[in-house]
Design an enzyme around this catalytic site. Structure first.
Site, mmCIF file in Angstrom:
data_model
loop_
_atom_site.group_PDB
_atom_site.id
_atom_site.type_symbol
_atom_site.label_atom_id
_atom_site.label_comp_id
_atom_site.label_asym_id
_atom_site.label_seq_id
_atom_site.Cartn_x
_atom_site.Cartn_y
_atom_site.Cartn_z
ATOM 1 N N ASP A 196 6.224 -7.389 2.753
ATOM 2 C CA ASP A 196 6.506 -7.229 1.336
ATOM 3 C C ASP A 196 7.083 -8.468 0.682
ATOM 4 O O ASP A 196 7.908 -9.173 1.253
ATOM 5 C CB ASP A 196 7.464 -6.047 1.125
ATOM 6 C CG ASP A 196 6.737 -4.728 1.268
ATOM 7 O OD1 ASP A 196 5.742 -4.538 0.541
ATOM 8 O OD2 ASP A 196 7.135 -3.910 2.115
ATOM 9 N N GLU B 26 1.671 6.712 -3.261
ATOM 10 C CA GLU B 26 2.268 6.155 -2.054
ATOM 11 C C GLU B 26 3.755 6.023 -2.302
ATOM 12 O O GLU B 26 4.173 5.344 -3.233
ATOM 13 C CB GLU B 26 1.720 4.750 -1.824
ATOM 14 C CG GLU B 26 0.655 4.660 -0.784
ATOM 15 C CD GLU B 26 0.300 3.213 -0.600
ATOM 16 O OE1 GLU B 26 1.090 2.484 0.031
ATOM 17 O OE2 GLU B 26 -0.745 2.811 -1.126
#
Ligand SMILES: Cc1ncc(COP(=O)(O)O)c(C=O)c1O
Lengths: 277, 412
Positions: free
Chosen positions: A68, A57
């Site tokens: 995040d 990824e």
């Protein structure tokens, strides 16, 4: 160099088919494109591939990544401060895709995809050699346009289920996921955690009974032991923040040393995951 | 899809019959959030539908708005300002007289009650100017809820009195050190907190921004401003005003003021954004004037981004307008041509602050001063029988020290 291997969603399916045959599970490392620079990213992708990763990824730096934690935020900030752009992203993927076996998926905010235009983004991604997308801020209700573009281009659109997803919704999400299903281990942002969340193993087992699409578990996994425990019930694991932090800590070292460190770390994870059938 | 606002008596025309079931205002709005938040947003949507169908909810909120906030806020003739402008009659809708000194409390009380209906007793909020933070801390103190406020460290500095007041009321203020250290970063941090706390925490977002159903809920709670203004105009003038002006940061005071006027096509509506230092990218925060459609903080709306979709740096002297996005309903109104959007600069806003201080005996917030600056110029061009109402969204005590500092720099 022309590759004769399948591309897009088919390349991901081929990886899982091969893994099943060899009775191994998938390790899918996450790294940020352009952190600290694109040449290093290409070298890291090669190292990850050599170390036995099944998939990768590639994080597309974004200015406002609300899913995040601090480690990946800082990584995105470093990449953007160093001038990372979307053009550079596709160029980087093109260079890397010519050299690695593993399919590369882009982890990209829908803000970025929408801005470029869905059709243009998907076409550029396909031309660069990306196999698909994980779009962490695009729930199923909003995904029809990107879904249609990905299907007609033959690229995967990986969906996410989380601990807060109700069971019937999780089934509906799994039905629409292509490539694999991303099972988020915790309710929270990305970031390495010391313990596996309670109930995770049971949740994955339950999902397994509901869908045939491969299930990868991510968020919070950092050690070979954790990876092994999760891979025992899933089709593989995604390791992100732990690897990104490793890279950040080694940031001042010469590139060869950095790359060796990554290969070593990913190799240990891949070995742990690979033997957990 | 029902679009009942807390005032079911308001007639709904096509422009006010939004959002749809997916939270769309035309093409704008929607819900672009991580899956982790989806269930909570659906829960909030259900809780809100439930609440507005329950007469006890309206009764409790109305009671608080009356006795705790001091509503209705007056509509004041700004006599000396009108004389100076020499044109249309200027009126102030006095949100600055609300408890805590701005319109933000209308929303935090409503959402606080919703949080309790959902059984959530931990509240998070973001704040720019600190007015929403104070209003959230106030609602939490009143209701006995835990309160955590995220605030960019640049704003902690320039809006210090509000930081102190939040702490007095038991809120924990968490300075945010990422990015530009302003409102946008505070929203990011609040969202990240919510990602991990969503099962016991409600996020009281402070403007008509964010994922569905926030833009609608905040608009509805703020619409008390416009409903009162409609009534007051009818009573005081026997008709609706010719123009209604409000400043636009995220757009909540403007949305609340405009919404009850939207279906009255004869009323001109004007939203004033932060023009900052100049029209150059990075020098202003005027998303509707200079931005383009994009996704930020969970909805599709006009945003200031670079060509890759990275959020642009913005600037405004006013912390509450210093934001690269705007509520999706404003984008809808803009593209429908129903509301005009314009901007004024930092220095024009500072001049308007001085003007209202000296001529009306009111210290307006720097956010509000943007609306005033534009309105005074426009009033000068309009005939004396026209009526112009400004939403005086808040008081300027919080800005006094920063204005003195800026003036000090100007004076050398
Ligand atoms: C007094 C005042 N007016 C306006 C604003 C801008 O917000 P909005 O556009 O949501 O009304 C703020 C925000 O902090 C404020 O404090």
């Amino acid at each position: 160099m022309e590759k004769t291997m399948p591309s897009g969603t088919a390349s991901i399916a081929a990886v899982f088919a091969a893994n099943r045959e060899q009775q191994r599970k998938a390790l899918a490392p996450f790294v940020t494109a352009g952190d600290p620079d694109v040449d290093t990213t290409v070298a890291i992708l090669e190292a990850i591939d050599r170390a036995g990763a099944s998939l990768c990824e590639l994080g597309v730096p974004y200015s406002d990544p609300i899913a995040d934690g601090a480690v990946i935020q800082a990584s995105y900030t470093r990449a953007l401060d160093n001038g990372m752009t979307i053009e550079a992203l596709f160029a980087t993927v093109k260079r890397a895709a010519a050299k690695v076996r593993m399919p590369i998926l882009a982890m990209a905010s829908y803000s970025i995809i929408f801005r470029r235009g869905i059709d243009r983004f998907v076409a550029d991604a396909k031309a660069a050699g990306l196999a698909g997308f994980v779009v962490p801020d695009l729930p199923v209700e909003e995904s029809d346009d990107l879904d249609a573009a990905c299907r007609s281009a033959g690229l995967a659109l990986v969906r996410l289920v989380t601990p807060t997803t109700p069971p019937d919704r999780a089934e509906a999400i799994a039905r629409r996921s292509t490539g694999f299903l991303y099972c988020v281990s915790v309710a929270g942002v990305t970031g390495a955690r010391t313990d596996l969340p309670a109930g995770l193993i049971d949740r994955v087992k339950w999902l397994r009974t509901k869908t045939d699409v491969p299930i990868l578990v991510g968020f919070g996994i950092s050690t070979p032991e954790q990876a092994k425990a999760v891979a025992a019930v899933a089709d593989g694991v995604i390791v992100g923040s732990a690897l990104v932090r490793h890279l950040a800590e080694a940031g001042s070292k010469p590139r060869e040393e950095l790359v060796r460190g990554v290969e070593d770390y990913v190799g240990k994870l891949a070995a742990a995951v690979g033997t957990s059938c | 899809m029902s679009t009942t606002s807390p005032a079911p008596s308001a007639p709904l025309g096509p422009l006010s019959s939004v959002p749809d079931a997916l939270g769309r205002f035309g093409r704008f709005g929607g819900r672009y959030v991580p899956e982790t938040l989806s269930a909570a947003l659906e829960q909030l949507e259900r809780a809100y539908e439930d609440a507005i169908a329950d007469p006890a909810f309206a009764q409790e909120l109305d009671g608080l708005l009356a006795a705790f906030v001091g509503r209705p806020t007056p509509l004041l003739f700004a006599e000396r300002l009108t004389k100076l402008a020499g044109g249309a009659q200027i009126y102030f809708k006095r949100e600055d007289l609300s408890h805590t000194g701005a319109h933000k409390i209308n929303n935090t009380l409503g959402q606080g009650l919703l949080a309790m209906r959902m059984g959530k007793r931990r509240i998070i909020a973001e704040t720019g100017a600190g007015q929403h933070g104070v209003a959230t801390a106030t609602a939490c103190a009143r209701f006995g809820l835990d309160c955590i406020v995220y605030m960019g460290s640049e704003d902690v500095r320039r809006q210090a009195p509000n930081v102190r007041n939040m702490r007095f009321m038991g809120a924990e203020v968490r300075p945010v050190e990422t990015g530009s250290r302003t409102l946008r970063d505070a929203i990011n941090e609040a969202m990240r907190d919510w990602m991990g706390s969503v099962e016991n925490t409600h996020y009281i977002i402070g403007s008509v921004v964010g994922p569905h159903p926030f833009p609608r809920i905040v608009r509805d709670f703020q619409s008390v401003i416009g409903r009162e203004a409609v009534d007051q105009c009818r009573r005081q003038f026997g008709r609706l005003p010719d123009m209604v002006v409000a400043c636009v940061g995220g757009g909540s005071n403007a949305a609340g003021m405009f919404y009850p006027f939207i279906d009255h096509a004869g009323v001109r509506l004007i939203g004033v954004e932060a023009g900052g230092r100049s029209a150059k990218a990075g020098d202003h925060a005027a998303s509707l004037s200079y931005g383009s459609p994009g996704i930020l903080h969970g909805s599709l709306s006009y945003v200031l981004q670079n060509e890759d979709g990275q959020t642009a740096d913005v600037h405004s002297v006013s912390a509450g307008l210093d934001y690269p996005g705007v509520g999706p309903e404003h984008s809808y109104w803009r593209d429908a041509g129903r509301v005009e959007y314009t901007s004024v600069t930092d220095s024009e806003a500072l001049d308007a602050f001085d003007l209202v201080a000296r001529r009306e005996g009111i210290l307006p917030a720097l956010e509000t001063s943007h609306a005033i600056a534009w309105a005074v110029k426009e009033a000068a061009r309009r005939p004396a029988d026209e009526i112009l109402v400004i939403c005086l969204s808040g008081r300027g005590d919080k800005d006094a020290a920063e204005i003195a500092r800026l003036r000090g720099m100007v004076d050398g």
